[in-house]
Design a protein around this motif. Structure first.
Motif, PDB file in Angstrom:
ATOM      1  N   GLY A   1     -41.610   2.135 -35.549  1.00 38.28           N
ATOM      2  CA  GLY A   1     -41.673   0.707 -35.270  1.00 38.28           C
ATOM      3  C   GLY A   1     -42.646   0.476 -34.133  1.00 38.28           C
ATOM      4  O   GLY A   1     -42.887   1.363 -33.309  1.00 38.28           O
TER       5      GLY A   1
ATOM      6  N   MET B   1     -42.220  -8.270 -39.457  1.00 40.14           N
ATOM      7  CA  MET B   1     -41.349  -9.376 -39.063  1.00 40.14           C
ATOM      8  C   MET B   1     -42.069 -10.227 -38.026  1.00 40.14           C
ATOM      9  O   MET B   1     -42.383  -9.755 -36.941  1.00 40.14           O
ATOM     10  CB  MET B   1     -40.010  -8.878 -38.527  1.00 40.14           C
ATOM     11  CG  MET B   1     -39.138  -8.279 -39.595  1.00 40.14           C
ATOM     12  SD  MET B   1     -37.418  -8.128 -39.061  1.00 40.14           S
ATOM     13  CE  MET B   1     -36.693  -7.500 -40.581  1.00 40.14           C
TER      14      MET B   1
ATOM     15  N   PRO C   1     -39.001 -13.076 -35.714  1.00 39.55           N
ATOM     16  CA  PRO C   1     -37.671 -12.701 -36.197  1.00 39.55           C
ATOM     17  C   PRO C   1     -36.563 -13.343 -35.375  1.00 39.55           C
ATOM     18  O   PRO C   1     -36.718 -13.583 -34.172  1.00 39.55           O
ATOM     19  CB  PRO C   1     -37.650 -11.181 -36.025  1.00 39.55           C
ATOM     20  CG  PRO C   1     -38.585 -10.935 -34.894  1.00 39.55           C
ATOM     21  CD  PRO C   1     -39.672 -11.962 -35.045  1.00 39.55           C
TER      22      PRO C   1
ATOM     23  N   VAL D   1     -30.990 -10.849 -40.432  1.00 34.08           N
ATOM     24  CA  VAL D   1     -32.207 -11.328 -39.778  1.00 34.08           C
ATOM     25  C   VAL D   1     -32.912 -12.353 -40.657  1.00 34.08           C
ATOM     26  O   VAL D   1     -32.914 -12.245 -41.884  1.00 34.08           O
ATOM     27  CB  VAL D   1     -33.180 -10.143 -39.517  1.00 34.08           C
ATOM     28  CG1 VAL D   1     -34.380 -10.583 -38.693  1.00 34.08           C
ATOM     29  CG2 VAL D   1     -32.475  -8.983 -38.861  1.00 34.08           C
TER      30      VAL D   1
ATOM     31  N   TRP E   1     -36.874 -14.099 -40.806  1.00 29.31           N
ATOM     32  CA  TRP E   1     -38.217 -13.888 -40.279  1.00 29.31           C
ATOM     33  C   TRP E   1     -39.251 -14.410 -41.262  1.00 29.31           C
ATOM     34  O   TRP E   1     -38.928 -14.738 -42.397  1.00 29.31           O
ATOM     35  CB  TRP E   1     -38.447 -12.412 -39.983  1.00 29.31           C
ATOM     36  CG  TRP E   1     -38.639 -11.536 -41.196  1.00 29.31           C
ATOM     37  CD1 TRP E   1     -39.825 -11.139 -41.752  1.00 29.31           C
ATOM     38  CD2 TRP E   1     -37.633 -10.951 -42.036  1.00 29.31           C
ATOM     39  NE1 TRP E   1     -39.616 -10.349 -42.855  1.00 29.31           N
ATOM     40  CE2 TRP E   1     -38.265 -10.222 -43.053  1.00 29.31           C
ATOM     41  CE3 TRP E   1     -36.230 -10.988 -42.026  1.00 29.31           C
ATOM     42  CZ2 TRP E   1     -37.569  -9.530 -44.038  1.00 29.31           C
ATOM     43  CZ3 TRP E   1     -35.545 -10.295 -43.010  1.00 29.31           C
ATOM     44  CH2 TRP E   1     -36.215  -9.577 -44.001  1.00 29.31           C
TER      45      TRP E   1
ATOM     46  N   GLU F   1     -32.271   1.279 -39.870  1.00 29.74           N
ATOM     47  CA  GLU F   1     -33.095   0.062 -39.950  1.00 29.74           C
ATOM     48  C   GLU F   1     -32.583  -1.004 -38.990  1.00 29.74           C
ATOM     49  O   GLU F   1     -33.367  -1.683 -38.334  1.00 29.74           O
ATOM     50  CB  GLU F   1     -33.121  -0.493 -41.375  1.00 29.74           C
ATOM     51  CG  GLU F   1     -33.992   0.287 -42.314  1.00 29.74           C
ATOM     52  CD  GLU F   1     -34.069  -0.358 -43.677  1.00 29.74           C
ATOM     53  OE1 GLU F   1     -33.021  -0.788 -44.208  1.00 29.74           O
ATOM     54  OE2 GLU F   1     -35.185  -0.450 -44.221  1.00 29.74           O
TER      55      GLU F   1
ATOM     56  N   ILE G   1     -34.728  -2.546 -35.900  1.00 31.07           N
ATOM     57  CA  ILE G   1     -34.961  -3.986 -35.744  1.00 31.07           C
ATOM     58  C   ILE G   1     -34.529  -4.446 -34.351  1.00 31.07           C
ATOM     59  O   ILE G   1     -35.260  -5.176 -33.675  1.00 31.07           O
ATOM     60  CB  ILE G   1     -34.233  -4.784 -36.842  1.00 31.07           C
ATOM     61  CG1 ILE G   1     -34.964  -4.586 -38.179  1.00 31.07           C
ATOM     62  CG2 ILE G   1     -34.122  -6.265 -36.488  1.00 31.07           C
ATOM     63  CD1 ILE G   1     -34.195  -5.066 -39.395  1.00 31.07           C
TER      64      ILE G   1
ATOM     65  N   ASN H   1     -37.091  -5.917 -31.713  1.00 29.13           N
ATOM     66  CA  ASN H   1     -36.822  -7.295 -31.296  1.00 29.13           C
ATOM     67  C   ASN H   1     -36.619  -7.368 -29.782  1.00 29.13           C
ATOM     68  O   ASN H   1     -37.041  -8.333 -29.135  1.00 29.13           O
ATOM     69  CB  ASN H   1     -35.609  -7.860 -32.041  1.00 29.13           C
ATOM     70  CG  ASN H   1     -35.541  -9.359 -31.960  1.00 29.13           C
ATOM     71  OD1 ASN H   1     -36.371 -10.060 -32.526  1.00 29.13           O
ATOM     72  ND2 ASN H   1     -34.553  -9.864 -31.243  1.00 29.13           N
TER      73      ASN H   1
END
Length: 151
Positions: free
Chosen positions: A44, A73, A76, A110, A112, A128, A132, A136
């Motif tokens: 990420g 995203m 988000p 989420v 987005w 996952e 996120i 975020n």
């Protein structure tokens, strides 16, 4: 284009990012972020990690195990977080060689915008969900070092 990754303790990593108003303006940024993330190699990458204080991140939670599923995203919003937690040892490309055990929700929902500007909504669990939450956090100026280390 591979961009340089901003390293801790750069003050930009602690800044709140601004919303993306026009998805077309971040198209090149998104392509560069994926190239940078895969080269790093990470799972990420958030825009402030390449010096852009915009609310966008990319992730591909499974590519290292052969399940390539890139996700973009933009702006988000985590709508819900499970009360059930998971604890993982997280690394951060901006804080190399400093993994930290962090407790995250086991599941998140989420909303987005994707790279085409289409609004999306989805539920994510396991790694996952943790990814996120980690990315975020970057958009809100929060680093893994800001979390109390989990047992």
């Amino acid at each position: 284009m591979i961009r340089p990754i901003v390293m801790y303790p750069d003050p930009g990593l602690g800044e709140m990012c601004t919303p993306v108003l026009d998805v077309a303006e971040v198209a090149d940024l998104i392509a560069d972020m994926f190239e940078t993330m895969y080269a790093a190699p990470g799972r990420g990458l958030a825009a402030p990690q390449v010096g852009v204080l915009k609310r966008v991140f990319v992730m591909d939670a499974g590519w290292k195990t052969g399940d390539k599923t890139p996700v973009v995203m933009i702006n988000p919003e985590i709508l819900s977080r499970s009360t059930e937690l998971q604890v993982n040892e997280e690394g951060c490309l901006s804080i190399p060689d400093t993994p930290r055990r962090v407790a995250r929700p086991a599941r998140v929902e989420v909303m987005w915008l994707d790279e085409t500007g289409m609004q999306r909504r989805g539920a994510f669990d396991g790694f996952e969900a943790a990814c996120i939450c980690h990315e975020n956090d970057h958009l809100d100026g929060i680093l893994i070092l800001d979390h109390e280390a989990a047992a």
